[in-house]
Design a protein around this motif. Structure first.
Motif, PDB file in Angstrom:
ATOM      1  N   ASP A  60      55.769  27.157 -21.998  1.00  0.00           N
ATOM      2  CA  ASP A  60      54.700  27.865 -21.290  1.00  0.00           C
ATOM      3  C   ASP A  60      55.129  29.272 -20.876  1.00  0.00           C
ATOM      4  N   LEU A  61      56.332  29.398 -20.332  1.00  0.00           N
ATOM      5  CA  LEU A  61      56.790  30.675 -19.792  1.00  0.00           C
ATOM      6  C   LEU A  61      57.372  31.608 -20.843  1.00  0.00           C
ATOM      7  N   GLY A  62      57.996  31.031 -21.863  1.00  0.00           N
ATOM      8  CA  GLY A  62      58.741  31.819 -22.835  1.00  0.00           C
ATOM      9  C   GLY A  62      60.200  31.877 -22.414  1.00  0.00           C
ATOM     10  N   PRO A  63      61.118  31.913 -23.379  1.00  0.00           N
ATOM     11  CA  PRO A  63      62.544  31.873 -23.074  1.00  0.00           C
ATOM     12  C   PRO A  63      63.034  33.034 -22.220  1.00  0.00           C
ATOM     13  N   SER A  64      62.338  34.157 -22.242  1.00  0.00           N
ATOM     14  CA  SER A  64      62.774  35.293 -21.434  1.00  0.00           C
ATOM     15  C   SER A  64      62.586  35.037 -19.936  1.00  0.00           C
ATOM     16  N   MET A  65      61.853  33.989 -19.588  1.00  0.00           N
ATOM     17  CA  MET A  65      61.600  33.669 -18.185  1.00  0.00           C
ATOM     18  C   MET A  65      62.503  32.549 -17.677  1.00  0.00           C
ATOM     19  N   ALA A  66      63.492  32.149 -18.462  1.00  0.00           N
ATOM     20  CA  ALA A  66      64.371  31.045 -18.077  1.00  0.00           C
ATOM     21  C   ALA A  66      65.085  31.320 -16.755  1.00  0.00           C
ATOM     22  N   HIS A  67      65.300  32.586 -16.416  1.00  0.00           N
ATOM     23  CA  HIS A  67      65.978  32.919 -15.159  1.00  0.00           C
ATOM     24  C   HIS A  67      65.178  32.483 -13.928  1.00  0.00           C
ATOM     25  N   LEU A  68      63.886  32.208 -14.075  1.00  0.00           N
ATOM     26  CA  LEU A  68      63.063  31.754 -12.957  1.00  0.00           C
ATOM     27  C   LEU A  68      63.293  30.278 -12.633  1.00  0.00           C
ATOM     28  N   LEU A  69      63.884  29.549 -13.561  1.00  0.00           N
ATOM     29  CA  LEU A  69      64.076  28.110 -13.377  1.00  0.00           C
ATOM     30  C   LEU A  69      65.378  27.846 -12.638  1.00  0.00           C
ATOM     31  N   ARG A  70      65.342  28.110 -11.340  1.00  0.00           N
ATOM     32  CA  ARG A  70      66.493  27.889 -10.478  1.00  0.00           C
ATOM     33  C   ARG A  70      65.968  27.573  -9.085  1.00  0.00           C
ATOM     34  N   CYS A  71      66.842  27.112  -8.221  1.00  0.00           N
ATOM     35  CA  CYS A  71      66.458  26.815  -6.847  1.00  0.00           C
ATOM     36  C   CYS A  71      65.917  28.080  -6.199  1.00  0.00           C
ATOM     37  N   GLU A  72      64.831  27.935  -5.428  1.00  0.00           N
ATOM     38  CA  GLU A  72      64.204  29.108  -4.817  1.00  0.00           C
ATOM     39  C   GLU A  72      64.994  29.691  -3.648  1.00  0.00           C
ATOM     40  N   VAL A  73      66.020  28.988  -3.175  1.00  0.00           N
ATOM     41  CA  VAL A  73      66.844  29.518  -2.087  1.00  0.00           C
ATOM     42  C   VAL A  73      67.812  30.538  -2.693  1.00  0.00           C
ATOM     43  N   PRO A  74      67.706  31.809  -2.289  1.00  0.00           N
ATOM     44  CA  PRO A  74      68.499  32.869  -2.927  1.00  0.00           C
ATOM     45  C   PRO A  74      70.007  32.629  -2.957  1.00  0.00           C
ATOM     46  N   SER A  75      70.541  32.018  -1.921  1.00  0.00           N
ATOM     47  CA  SER A  75      71.995  31.818  -1.873  1.00  0.00           C
ATOM     48  C   SER A  75      72.460  30.603  -2.685  1.00  0.00           C
ATOM     49  N   CYS A  76      71.525  29.838  -3.243  1.00  0.00           N
ATOM     50  CA  CYS A  76      71.867  28.630  -4.000  1.00  0.00           C
ATOM     51  C   CYS A  76      72.126  28.976  -5.461  1.00  0.00           C
ATOM     52  N   ALA A  77      73.144  28.380  -6.021  1.00  0.00           N
ATOM     53  CA  ALA A  77      73.497  28.638  -7.415  1.00  0.00           C
ATOM     54  C   ALA A  77      73.032  27.517  -8.343  1.00  0.00           C
ATOM     55  N   CYS A  78      72.235  26.574  -7.847  1.00  0.00           N
ATOM     56  CA  CYS A  78      71.794  25.445  -8.658  1.00  0.00           C
ATOM     57  C   CYS A  78      70.795  25.905  -9.716  1.00  0.00           C
ATOM     58  N   THR A  79      71.100  25.617 -10.958  1.00  0.00           N
ATOM     59  CA  THR A  79      70.247  25.957 -12.088  1.00  0.00           C
ATOM     60  C   THR A  79      70.027  24.708 -12.926  1.00  0.00           C
ATOM     61  N   PRO A  80      69.097  24.750 -13.869  1.00  0.00           N
ATOM     62  CA  PRO A  80      68.869  23.571 -14.701  1.00  0.00           C
ATOM     63  C   PRO A  80      70.129  23.139 -15.435  1.00  0.00           C
ATOM     64  N   LYS A  81      70.229  21.844 -15.691  1.00  0.00           N
ATOM     65  CA  LYS A  81      71.395  21.299 -16.384  1.00  0.00           C
ATOM     66  C   LYS A  81      71.406  21.661 -17.867  1.00  0.00           C
ATOM     67  N   ARG A  82      70.223  21.870 -18.431  1.00  0.00           N
ATOM     68  CA  ARG A  82      70.147  22.162 -19.862  1.00  0.00           C
ATOM     69  C   ARG A  82      68.937  23.046 -20.104  1.00  0.00           C
ATOM     70  N   VAL A  83      69.153  24.164 -20.722  1.00  0.00           N
ATOM     71  CA  VAL A  83      68.057  25.039 -21.104  1.00  0.00           C
ATOM     72  C   VAL A  83      68.151  25.269 -22.603  1.00  0.00           C
ATOM     73  N   ILE A  84      67.078  24.968 -23.309  1.00  0.00           N
ATOM     74  CA  ILE A  84      67.051  25.162 -24.757  1.00  0.00           C
ATOM     75  C   ILE A  84      66.275  26.435 -25.059  1.00  0.00           C
ATOM     76  N   VAL A  85      66.924  27.381 -25.697  1.00  0.00           N
ATOM     77  CA  VAL A  85      66.265  28.600 -26.119  1.00  0.00           C
ATOM     78  C   VAL A  85      66.078  28.504 -27.624  1.00  0.00           C
ATOM     79  N   PRO A  86      64.826  28.582 -28.119  1.00  0.00           N
ATOM     80  CA  PRO A  86      64.576  28.438 -29.542  1.00  0.00           C
ATOM     81  C   PRO A  86      65.307  29.503 -30.366  1.00  0.00           C
TER      82      PRO A  86
END
Length: 91
Positions: A60-86
């Protein structure tokens, strides 16, 4: 005599979750209701962001938007466990 027990969170601290209003948070930064019941204050369940969920969101978002898929708390470093970029960068 009743004894008090310490409740255990049902959400994992290092996993990302999607709330019904589109908020993405890790288990550690989810609200107390969600953290201990798996449901937001309005009663809707929070959804664990899995590999399949990531694929659908990136479609839906496109691979260029993968950076948005992270915890919304700015100081948190939690990101998705697996991101597939076509291959070829997507769209």
């Amino acid at each position: 005599m009743k004894t008090a027990t310490t409740p255990r969170p049902v959400l994992r601290d290092d996993q990302l979750y999607l709330g019904d209003n589109g908020r993405i948070t890790c288990g550690a930064h989810a609200g107390m209701s969600a953290r201990f019941t798996g449901r937001a204050l309005d009663g809707m369940p929070v959804v664990e962001i899995t590999g399949a969920t990531l694929d659908a969101m990136l479609a839906d978002l496109g691979p260029s938007m993968a950076h948005l898929l992270r915890c919304e708390v700015p100081s948190c470093a939690c990101t998705p466990k697996r991101v597939i970029v076509p291959m070829g960068g997507g769209r």
